[in-house]
Design an enzyme around this catalytic site. Sequence first.
Site, PDB file in Angstrom:
ATOM      1  N   HIS A 180       0.860  -1.177   0.000  1.00 31.05           N
ATOM      2  CA  HIS A 180       0.000   0.000   0.000  1.00 31.05           C
ATOM      3  C   HIS A 180       0.902   1.235   0.000  1.00 31.05           C
ATOM      4  O   HIS A 180       2.020   1.203   0.515  1.00 31.05           O
ATOM      5  CB  HIS A 180      -0.864  -0.037   1.268  1.00 31.05           C
ATOM      6  CG  HIS A 180      -1.945   0.982   1.326  1.00 31.05           C
ATOM      7  ND1 HIS A 180      -1.713   2.298   1.671  1.00 31.05           N
ATOM      8  CD2 HIS A 180      -3.287   0.878   1.136  1.00 31.05           C
ATOM      9  CE1 HIS A 180      -2.858   2.956   1.679  1.00 31.05           C
ATOM     10  NE2 HIS A 180      -3.837   2.125   1.352  1.00 31.05           N
TER      11      HIS A 180
ATOM     12  N   ASP B 283       2.907  -4.165   8.009  1.00 27.69           N
ATOM     13  CA  ASP B 283       1.645  -3.457   7.809  1.00 27.69           C
ATOM     14  C   ASP B 283       0.542  -4.500   7.987  1.00 27.69           C
ATOM     15  O   ASP B 283       0.291  -5.320   7.101  1.00 27.69           O
ATOM     16  CB  ASP B 283       1.615  -2.841   6.406  1.00 27.69           C
ATOM     17  CG  ASP B 283       0.255  -2.260   6.036  1.00 27.69           C
ATOM     18  OD1 ASP B 283      -0.706  -2.416   6.811  1.00 27.69           O
ATOM     19  OD2 ASP B 283       0.152  -1.664   4.942  1.00 27.69           O
TER      20      ASP B 283
ATOM     21  N   GLN C 157      -4.609  -5.332   6.816  1.00 33.15           N
ATOM     22  CA  GLN C 157      -5.497  -6.317   6.212  1.00 33.15           C
ATOM     23  C   GLN C 157      -5.361  -7.699   6.851  1.00 33.15           C
ATOM     24  O   GLN C 157      -6.086  -8.624   6.479  1.00 33.15           O
ATOM     25  CB  GLN C 157      -5.197  -6.428   4.706  1.00 33.15           C
ATOM     26  CG  GLN C 157      -5.356  -5.147   3.934  1.00 33.15           C
ATOM     27  CD  GLN C 157      -6.796  -4.677   3.852  1.00 33.15           C
ATOM     28  OE1 GLN C 157      -7.728  -5.449   4.055  1.00 33.15           O
ATOM     29  NE2 GLN C 157      -6.997  -3.405   3.545  1.00 33.15           N
TER      30      GLN C 157
ATOM     31  N   LYS D  96     -10.845  -1.162  10.091  1.00 29.82           N
ATOM     32  CA  LYS D  96     -10.951  -2.354   9.248  1.00 29.82           C
ATOM     33  C   LYS D  96     -11.300  -3.599  10.063  1.00 29.82           C
ATOM     34  O   LYS D  96     -11.485  -4.678   9.510  1.00 29.82           O
ATOM     35  CB  LYS D  96      -9.651  -2.573   8.480  1.00 29.82           C
ATOM     36  CG  LYS D  96      -9.313  -1.445   7.500  1.00 29.82           C
ATOM     37  CD  LYS D  96      -8.013  -1.727   6.768  1.00 29.82           C
ATOM     38  CE  LYS D  96      -7.548  -0.519   5.966  1.00 29.82           C
ATOM     39  NZ  LYS D  96      -8.410  -0.204   4.828  1.00 29.82           N
TER      40      LYS D  96
ATOM     41  N   CYS E 164      -4.702   2.353  -3.825  1.00 29.61           N
ATOM     42  CA  CYS E 164      -3.480   2.873  -3.196  1.00 29.61           C
ATOM     43  C   CYS E 164      -2.312   1.912  -3.393  1.00 29.61           C
ATOM     44  O   CYS E 164      -1.517   1.666  -2.477  1.00 29.61           O
ATOM     45  CB  CYS E 164      -3.696   3.139  -1.708  1.00 29.61           C
ATOM     46  SG  CYS E 164      -4.832   4.492  -1.378  1.00 29.61           S
TER      47      CYS E 164
END
Length: 406
Positions: A121, A198, A201, A224, A361
């Site tokens: 991302h 990261d 997700q 999220k 993104c």
Amino acid sequence: MDVKTIREQFPILDQEVNGHPLVYLDSSATSQKPLSVIEAIDAYYKQDNSNVHRGVHTLGTRATDKYEGAREKVRRFINAASTKEVIFTRGTTTSINTVAHSYGRANLSQGDEIVITPMEHHSNIIPWQQVAKATGAELKYLPLQPDGTIDLKDVKETVTENTKIVATMHVSNVLGTINPIKEIAEIAHANGAVMLVDGAQGIPHMKVDVQDLDCDFYAFSGHKMCGPTGIGVLYGKKELLEDMEPVEFGGEMIDFVHLYDSTWKELPWKFEGGTPIIAGAIGLGAAIDFLQEVGMDNILAHEEKLIDYAMEQIRTIDGISVYGPERRAGLITFNLDDVHPHDTATVLDAEGIAVRAGHHCAQPLMRWLDVTATARASFYLYNTPEDVDRLVEGLKKTKEYFGDVF
């Protein structure tokens, strides 16, 4: 896992869009919020609204207890060793920027390397670009396999003794690729590098144990994972965070302020300057309670069954390209032949089906895929096989519509 009962906890799903029952397939962008989260935020503002840490009155004490209680919930949820390792931020982007500009700028110099992947991302690309420019470090990219996965052999060849930081996403927001974080971290550490993940997700969909992964930093967002927007977390190993300087300065993060110098509070508060995101943290704590009540293993198993069914059904459509590996997280990124993804998303919206369209993104990954944009359907614990059927039906209508037009 009773999905019908779970759906009843999400009032937003009980509506029609453009004359059709809503099918929400955009949870990778932001998940919907259960009643328990909405009510926890509402209760804070109705009953406990006060600043934290500063006051000795009853409201201040109650607000502080709830805020710090949420930190402990996060600690247990990710199995951090201490609440000192849990920093509240505005989201994944802020968390990554904190590491890049505090740890990165202090520990990188000419000849050092930062290793990331083309699937990242933008929030895990641009901060490292800026740090590389500021320090003279080299930004390197791991190669991707044709299906969008990472081969550990390539990691071993790319990460060298000059590598100081390895940063990659846990799960790709475009491909659904689930990266082998634990193994990458082991390679990074063998070369003296630190590992940032990261987790935006990853953490909504599967159990995350930061000690087992042995990552040095793990960043994620509340919105999220059934929590509110504007709240996120930076996990960092205590010994690394203690040596890092804050990136925001002001009230709350100080110990003593003199005319020409100041000292900082201990962890985690030295990284939480200003009035913190109190309601957001409380809402995130409620979201964690909700997810744990459902069970992260149950959520993962539900999504695995759903994505298997979705992949099977979506491939019955002629002229559709699906991107990413066979084993994937709960999302499908695709394009219909000769139909722009924005047009696909517009027709689906007319049918009450919400999907994402664009570059997500992830412009470098779009170039790697040789496309300008894609459509993406992303699933979560409240989605059903019937939602998949509606999606497939909508895609067939989209093909028919544009076939008639052209």
